[in-house]
Design a protein around this motif. Sequence first.
Motif, PDB file in Angstrom:
ATOM      1  N   MET A   1     -52.026  27.843 -46.745  1.00  0.00           N
ATOM      2  CA  MET A   1     -50.636  27.428 -46.569  1.00  0.00           C
ATOM      3  C   MET A   1     -50.409  26.075 -47.224  1.00  0.00           C
ATOM      4  O   MET A   1     -51.119  25.107 -46.959  1.00  0.00           O
ATOM      5  CB  MET A   1     -50.299  27.359 -45.080  1.00  0.00           C
ATOM      6  N   LYS A   2     -49.409  26.027 -48.095  1.00  0.00           N
ATOM      7  CA  LYS A   2     -49.108  24.805 -48.854  1.00  0.00           C
ATOM      8  C   LYS A   2     -47.906  24.124 -48.214  1.00  0.00           C
ATOM      9  O   LYS A   2     -46.808  24.686 -48.197  1.00  0.00           O
ATOM     10  CB  LYS A   2     -48.793  25.158 -50.309  1.00  0.00           C
ATOM     11  N   PRO A   3     -48.072  22.919 -47.653  1.00  0.00           N
ATOM     12  CA  PRO A   3     -46.946  22.237 -47.005  1.00  0.00           C
ATOM     13  C   PRO A   3     -45.785  22.034 -47.979  1.00  0.00           C
ATOM     14  O   PRO A   3     -45.994  21.640 -49.131  1.00  0.00           O
ATOM     15  CB  PRO A   3     -47.546  20.892 -46.565  1.00  0.00           C
ATOM     16  N   LEU A   4     -44.586  22.304 -47.496  1.00  0.00           N
ATOM     17  CA  LEU A   4     -43.405  22.144 -48.338  1.00  0.00           C
ATOM     18  C   LEU A   4     -42.929  20.707 -48.394  1.00  0.00           C
ATOM     19  O   LEU A   4     -42.119  20.356 -49.259  1.00  0.00           O
ATOM     20  CB  LEU A   4     -42.275  23.056 -47.831  1.00  0.00           C
TER      21      LEU A   4
ATOM     22  N   ALA B   1     -43.877  25.852 -37.374  1.00  0.00           N
ATOM     23  CA  ALA B   1     -42.769  25.896 -36.422  1.00  0.00           C
ATOM     24  C   ALA B   1     -42.219  27.314 -36.340  1.00  0.00           C
ATOM     25  O   ALA B   1     -42.522  28.171 -37.181  1.00  0.00           O
ATOM     26  CB  ALA B   1     -41.670  24.927 -36.861  1.00  0.00           C
ATOM     27  N   LEU B   2     -41.422  27.556 -35.320  1.00  0.00           N
ATOM     28  CA  LEU B   2     -40.740  28.841 -35.182  1.00  0.00           C
ATOM     29  C   LEU B   2     -39.437  28.781 -35.966  1.00  0.00           C
ATOM     30  O   LEU B   2     -38.581  27.931 -35.685  1.00  0.00           O
ATOM     31  CB  LEU B   2     -40.454  29.141 -33.711  1.00  0.00           C
ATOM     32  N   ILE B   3     -39.320  29.624 -36.962  1.00  0.00           N
ATOM     33  CA  ILE B   3     -38.096  29.682 -37.774  1.00  0.00           C
ATOM     34  C   ILE B   3     -37.130  30.629 -37.070  1.00  0.00           C
ATOM     35  O   ILE B   3     -37.374  31.836 -36.984  1.00  0.00           O
ATOM     36  CB  ILE B   3     -38.395  30.153 -39.211  1.00  0.00           C
TER      37      ILE B   3
ATOM     38  N   SER C   1     -42.044  24.154 -41.164  1.00  0.00           N
ATOM     39  CA  SER C   1     -40.858  23.518 -40.564  1.00  0.00           C
ATOM     40  C   SER C   1     -39.831  23.107 -41.610  1.00  0.00           C
ATOM     41  O   SER C   1     -38.673  22.855 -41.270  1.00  0.00           O
ATOM     42  CB  SER C   1     -41.282  22.298 -39.738  1.00  0.00           C
ATOM     43  N   ASN C   2     -40.239  23.041 -42.882  1.00  0.00           N
ATOM     44  CA  ASN C   2     -39.300  22.705 -43.960  1.00  0.00           C
ATOM     45  C   ASN C   2     -38.906  23.936 -44.780  1.00  0.00           C
ATOM     46  O   ASN C   2     -38.446  23.797 -45.918  1.00  0.00           O
ATOM     47  CB  ASN C   2     -39.919  21.651 -44.878  1.00  0.00           C
TER      48      ASN C   2
END
Length: 504
Positions: free
Chosen positions: A195-198, A205-207, A228-229
């Motif tokens: 997973m690559k942080p945006l 997080a829950l979208i 989360s982003n």
Amino acid sequence: MKYIIIVLSCLFSTIIVGQNKPNVIVVLADDIGTGDISHYRRLQSKKVIVETPTLDKLSQEGIIFTDAHSPAALCAPTRYAIMTGNHCYRSYAPWGVWGSYQPSPIEQNQLTLGRLMKRAGYTTSFFGKWGFGMDFSRKGKPNEVYRSPRKEHEIDVDIRRVIDKGPQQNGFDYSFMYPAGIQAEPYAVYENGIMKPLNTDSEIALITKKYATSLGFKLDKKEGLGDSNWNPYNAGSLLVDNAIQFIEGNSNKKAPFFMYYCSQAVHKPHTPSKELAGKKIAGTTPSNHLDMVKELDVQMSMLVNTLKRQGIYDNTLIIFTSDNGGLQIKKTLEAGHNSNGIYRGGKNQAYEGGTRVPFIVWWPSKIESGKVSNTPILGIDIMATLADITNQNIMDSEAMDSSSLTPLFFDENNTDVHDYLITQAGTGKEVMITQNGWKLIMKVDKKDRTNKIILPYALFNLNKNIEEREGENLINNKTHRDKVEQLFKLYTTTRATKIKTGIR
């Protein structure tokens, strides 16, 4: 017929041997119909609402297929079929694997596009929507694979990395992936399975629907875990920018590169970029849907311009097609744009609009400009075609339904590459067989998990009724009873015996 194809294929392979292998880019658009590409549209109508100049240029400089079909009228089964060269019914889930947390339909060590090109010496890459299951671990239990009940708020899954069955395990050296596109969980981006942080403050997080509304879009599927982003308005630029970086980093190296580019356009939610490559996108057409059509073409222009800058434009092969027919969006239709042109229906449906898709092959100095083929073909044929181009043999047990299209790149006579086409629709569980312009549509009993209870309900002569006008449905016409029986038997026998249908 088969002898002619074999001879032409051998001739083609002889031409390629001893030359530098081309770089190869396969583009699979999402929910694009023939009417969405203005070059195709002009074959049927003078009314063009949205221009696609880059795809038009590739069409004019290469070969287009007017009778090309996706294996299914929905994305997940099509993506399995194109990746493996097999009909959808060869998968454990013939109607599609829809959740990222479900078992992959690709079997251990099964031939994939990535594995095919890797064994030919290519540096292989995957970009965009994977679109079928893979393995994530259960949260707090790294050695236990999480399996999805496909209910809302699945939070007991560790989405930080893919532990198996992703691009890396299927022959791709590099991947920049949206596991389920922009429409379903996990709402995150993965580089080489991680997973690559945006953003620097990204966390898991829950979208939710509420979060989506705050950004101005509507979740197409259920709420779920993600970054989360997460913002699908940025998904297109993020995808194409990383693809450009890959091209720049792998141009003019000893090993050619292979890129399988699965665009987010034009699937819901329709979240166009504000601007790409200095061109305004959002709000420039009659609907968000058509904004996405425009964005797709701009993405293509960015890839092509990168090839030119790197000096590899003339030694790159591009294949462009779609995972199913186009969408039928009210605002788009009101503007006078039918994504499927003259064809009945669209995505998810058994009619031609559900599976008839654009198919463009561009290869300067190899394929003559302006060629048009009316030969019926399938997206499945990409596998055998690339095997031909890279001078590889495919075993009879591999890519069983893929036929090489290379004879059509050079043959003026539109030689057949399939004795008949087998396709399927979507949630209605319809299947179709087409031979010599005669198309039989059959309904599979939804309660029958063996998929063996099948009832024919429509017969169309596409040679005279390409629009599939219901008034000319010949299913109850006594004159054509033999045709119904012949096609029904051909379909059921082919599927039951699991015989190889590809010609190569």
